[in-house]
Write a protein that holds these residues in place. Structure first.
Motif, PDB file in Angstrom:
ATOM      1  N   LEU A  53      69.065  42.284  40.951  1.00  8.46           N
ATOM      2  CA  LEU A  53      70.571  42.672  40.776  1.00  8.46           C
ATOM      3  C   LEU A  53      71.144  42.202  42.226  1.00  8.46           C
ATOM      4  CD1 LEU A  53      73.180  43.685  39.719  1.00  8.46           C
ATOM      5  CD2 LEU A  53      72.585  45.813  40.385  1.00  8.46           C
ATOM      6  N   PRO A 109      74.426  43.339  49.231  1.00  9.01           N
ATOM      7  CA  PRO A 109      73.280  42.940  48.360  1.00  9.01           C
ATOM      8  C   PRO A 109      71.978  43.005  49.297  1.00  9.01           C
ATOM      9  CG  PRO A 109      75.060  41.333  48.187  1.00  9.01           C
ATOM     10  CD  PRO A 109      75.485  42.203  49.347  1.00  9.01           C
ATOM     11  N   LEU A 127      71.388  38.450  42.674  1.00  8.42           N
ATOM     12  CA  LEU A 127      72.905  37.867  41.927  1.00  8.42           C
ATOM     13  C   LEU A 127      73.841  38.096  42.891  1.00  8.42           C
ATOM     14  CD1 LEU A 127      72.025  38.728  38.264  1.00  8.42           C
ATOM     15  CD2 LEU A 127      72.585  36.481  38.901  1.00  8.42           C
ATOM     16  N   LEU A 128      73.931  39.510  43.417  1.00 11.90           N
ATOM     17  CA  LEU A 128      75.230  39.738  44.087  1.00 11.90           C
ATOM     18  C   LEU A 128      75.291  38.995  45.345  1.00 11.90           C
ATOM     19  CD1 LEU A 128      75.113  43.589  43.525  1.00 11.90           C
ATOM     20  CD2 LEU A 128      76.693  41.814  42.717  1.00 11.90           C
ATOM     21  N   ILE A 163      64.496  45.462  39.185  1.00 13.78           N
ATOM     22  CA  ILE A 163      65.984  45.307  38.668  1.00 13.78           C
ATOM     23  C   ILE A 163      66.760  45.459  39.949  1.00 13.78           C
ATOM     24  CG2 ILE A 163      67.706  46.515  37.526  1.00 13.78           C
ATOM     25  CD1 ILE A 163      65.742  47.087  35.300  1.00 13.78           C
ATOM     26  N   SER A 164      66.547  46.234  40.912  1.00 14.66           N
ATOM     27  CA  SER A 164      67.184  46.180  42.143  1.00 14.66           C
ATOM     28  C   SER A 164      67.147  44.906  42.831  1.00 14.66           C
ATOM     29  CB  SER A 164      66.709  47.234  43.028  1.00 14.66           C
ATOM     30  OG  SER A 164      66.749  48.553  42.505  1.00 14.66           O
TER      31      SER A 164
END
Length: 394
Positions: free
Chosen positions: A283, A305, A286-287, A279-280
């Motif tokens: 995410l 990010p 995406l960032l 998940i890290s």
């Protein structure tokens, strides 16, 4: 800190890997001096690192099966001798071509460290102890890239850029002597002799091993893409000074260190930690990508990010390495060779792809980092479901 058997061997292994890690970055502050000394463009000195990484990755495919066949210790000693030969070559090189060749010889030598970093922990540990050992090992390894440029800068200011390689030669000699004097043979005693490279086939045919391997490639590729783009975006596009870029370049590394520490926590299950890692990375991708869509780029849209991705990858390296290596105690050398070698080759190819894409903003960087995170997710999802069915999530 939990008590861990054979802790001194783990420290020796960290020092072994540190030689190879420092050889990649110790000369970075002296690239301009190297170019001037050899009468070449500063950009052409990048071939030194490329040559090192290629042989570093490819040689692991040989060291791993060889260590399964004849043992860990003789292979380590051979690799250290090759590295020292390359270091002497660098000290004597009077042209960029000879410097590149000598650097390739160094990478060929330290490839043994990349294999042993994954093979020997499997020889010594299993279960949660293996996960904890891999966590400590990755934490130790992450220190050397932070120290190496500082050491290189100090040595170069006092004695010139070749002093960096003289330091590496002395460090390697010290580590090699320690290994010769105190390192026991860790290869399982009842290992059956195998033909060279015969262990690759069952490993690559194993779906679980292959998925963990691809996840590791994706994590290292995401880091490599950021590192390859960092100088161009921060220096060329944002117009930051070289010193500022250097400082920003190393800022995400402590996040990877913390991720490696977090992966070793005894109060968290392997399954849960893996999801935290995945998940890290997702995410972070995406960032990094969303500001690229909006045409926004600044220090914060790059570093935040990147730090989150480094944190996730810092967790993933010990966890996925444990998942890949643990089922194969008698193929640990071959497994370590594939995990280490293909990680470097795969990440190199993705970094090469990054160089072909536009570098006027962070869109391409975000695209590739998000793609690597999705690759990690798609590999982990079926493994997660399998672990749940097997009851191994606690």
């Amino acid at each position: 800190m939990r008590k861990l058997e054979n802790y001194h061997l783990l420290v020796m292994l960290i020092l072994l890997v540190a030689v190879g890690q420092m050889a990649q970055t110790i000369y970075v502050p002296t690239i301009a001096d190297m170019a001037e000394s050899l009468s070449v463009r500063a950009g052409s000195v990048q071939r030194v690192m490329a040559a090192y990484l290629i042989t570093y990755g490819m040689s692991q495919l040989l060291y791993g099966p060889l260590s399964d066949r004849i043992g860990r210790k003789p292979v380590i000693m051979a690799g250290m001798m090759i590295f020292m030969l390359g270091a002497v070559g660098v000290l004597l090189a009077d042209s960029l071509t000879l410097l590149v060749v000598a650097s390739a010889v160094q990478g060929m030598g330290t490839g043994v460290a990349g294999v042993m970093a994954r093979t020997m922990p499997r020889d010594l540990y299993a279960g949660n102890s293996l996960r904890y050992a891999n966590s400590l090992l990755n934490m130790g390894i992450l220190v050397s890239p932070l120290l190496a440029p500082i050491i290189g800068s100090i040595l170069a200011s006092w004695f010139g850029w070749r002093a960096c390689y003289a330091f590496l030669l002395l460090l390697c000699a010290g580590v090699a002597f320690s290994m010769y004097r105190w390192l026991p043979e860790t290869r399982p005693q009842n290992s059956e002799p195998r033909a060279m490279f015969s262990g690759f086939r069952p490993l690559l045919a194993d779906g679980t091993f292959s998925r963990y391997l691809v996840m590791l490639v994706g994590a290292l590729a995401g880091i490599a893409v950021f590192e390859a783009s960092c100088g161009v975006l921060m220096g060329g596009v944002l117009g930051l000074s070289g010193i500022t870029v250097s400082i920003l370049f190393i800022l995400p590394i402590p996040a990877a260190f913390f991720g490696a520490w977090y992966a070793g926590r005894a109060d968290k299950s392997f399954h849960m930690l893996m999801w935290h890692s995945v998940i890290s990375c997702l995410l972070a991708g995406l960032l990094m990508w969303i500001p690229g869509w909006l045409g926004i780029m600044n220090i914060w849209t790059l570093i935040v990010p990147a730090s989150l991705f480094f944190f996730g990858a810092g967790m993933l390296f010990p966890l996925a390495t444990t998942g890949a290596m643990e089922p194969f105690p008698y193929l640990a050398g071959a497994a370590g060779a594939l995990v280490g070698g293909l990680q470097n080759v795969g990440s190199g190819l993705i970094a090469w792809l990054s160089a072909l894409l536009p570098q006027s903003g962070q869109f391409s960087l975000g695209l590739l980092m998000f793609a690597m995170a999705m690759l990690i997710l798609l590999c982990w999802w079926p493994l997660s479901n399998r672990l749940q069915h097997q009851g191994h999530t606690v």
